[in-house]
Design a protein around this motif. Structure first.
Motif, PDB file in Angstrom:
ATOM      1  N   GLY A   1      -4.090   6.981  -2.330  1.00 43.41           N
ATOM      2  CA  GLY A   1      -3.596   5.696  -1.842  1.00 43.41           C
ATOM      3  C   GLY A   1      -4.724   4.889  -1.268  1.00 43.41           C
ATOM      4  N   ARG A   2      -4.516   3.600  -1.262  1.00 48.57           N
ATOM      5  CA  ARG A   2      -5.529   2.698  -0.715  1.00 48.57           C
ATOM      6  C   ARG A   2      -5.426   2.657   0.794  1.00 48.57           C
ATOM      7  NH1 ARG A   2      -7.111  -1.455  -4.823  1.00 48.57           N
ATOM      8  NH2 ARG A   2      -5.991  -0.864  -6.672  1.00 48.57           N
TER       9      ARG A   2
ATOM     10  N   HIS B   1       0.874  -1.172   0.000  1.00 52.19           N
ATOM     11  CA  HIS B   1       0.000   0.000   0.000  1.00 52.19           C
ATOM     12  C   HIS B   1       0.910   1.220   0.000  1.00 52.19           C
ATOM     13  CE1 HIS B   1      -3.671  -2.260   0.821  1.00 52.19           C
ATOM     14  NE2 HIS B   1      -2.908  -3.020   1.570  1.00 52.19           N
TER      15      HIS B   1
ATOM     16  N   SER C   1      -0.821   4.966  -6.942  1.00 52.37           N
ATOM     17  CA  SER C   1      -0.983   6.104  -6.024  1.00 52.37           C
ATOM     18  C   SER C   1      -0.534   7.417  -6.654  1.00 52.37           C
ATOM     19  CB  SER C   1      -0.216   5.846  -4.728  1.00 52.37           C
ATOM     20  OG  SER C   1      -0.828   4.789  -4.028  1.00 52.37           O
TER      21      SER C   1
ATOM     22  N   SER D   1       0.723   5.415   0.148  1.00 54.87           N
ATOM     23  CA  SER D   1      -0.091   6.622   0.281  1.00 54.87           C
ATOM     24  C   SER D   1       0.787   7.829   0.007  1.00 54.87           C
ATOM     25  CB  SER D   1      -0.727   6.720   1.664  1.00 54.87           C
ATOM     26  OG  SER D   1       0.264   6.817   2.649  1.00 54.87           O
TER      27      SER D   1
END
Length: 118
Positions: free
Chosen positions: A76-77, A61, A95, A63
């Motif tokens: 971002g997730r 992930h 992202s 961000s």
């Protein structure tokens, strides 16, 4: 940028290659809008205690938080979201593409606002 770029790694080893790629992507963003005041990037893999999977099998992930005059753009997730990318480069691309779209939209709105006041 007024504040130096901040890069953090959580649950994944820091990588000079990944840091270089992030710096390149941030430099590209500065071509679209030269008044970015700050940027924070977090690269992480979340270890889930309830999962039988090892941390290395968890998705990446990324961000990105861009600070611009009067706003903060975030892409971002959510790390709690099980969906993510197994490839760090895909996570970075996803992202940064999202924050680039936000930045272009922000810059266009500022341009339109200035045009209306003149």
């Amino acid at each position: 940028m007024q504040v130096p770029l901040q890069i953090a790694f959580h649950g994944v080893d820091a990588s000079a290659a990944v840091e270089t790629r992030i710096r390149e992507k941030v430099a590209k963003l500065e071509h679209f809008f030269d008044r970015i005041t700050g940027c924070r990037v977090v690269v992480e893999r979340i270890h889930r205690a309830t999962s039988n999977l090892a941390t290395k099998d968890q998705p990446f992930h990324v961000s990105v938080v861009l600070e611009v005059p009067g706003a903060e753009l975030v892409a971002g997730r959510d790390p709690k979201d099980a969906k993510g990318h197994q490839d760090i480069n895909a996570a970075l691309a996803d992202s940064f593409s999202a924050v680039e779209r936000q930045l272009k939209s922000y810059a266009e709105r500022r341009k339109e606002k200035r045009a209306q006041t003149h």
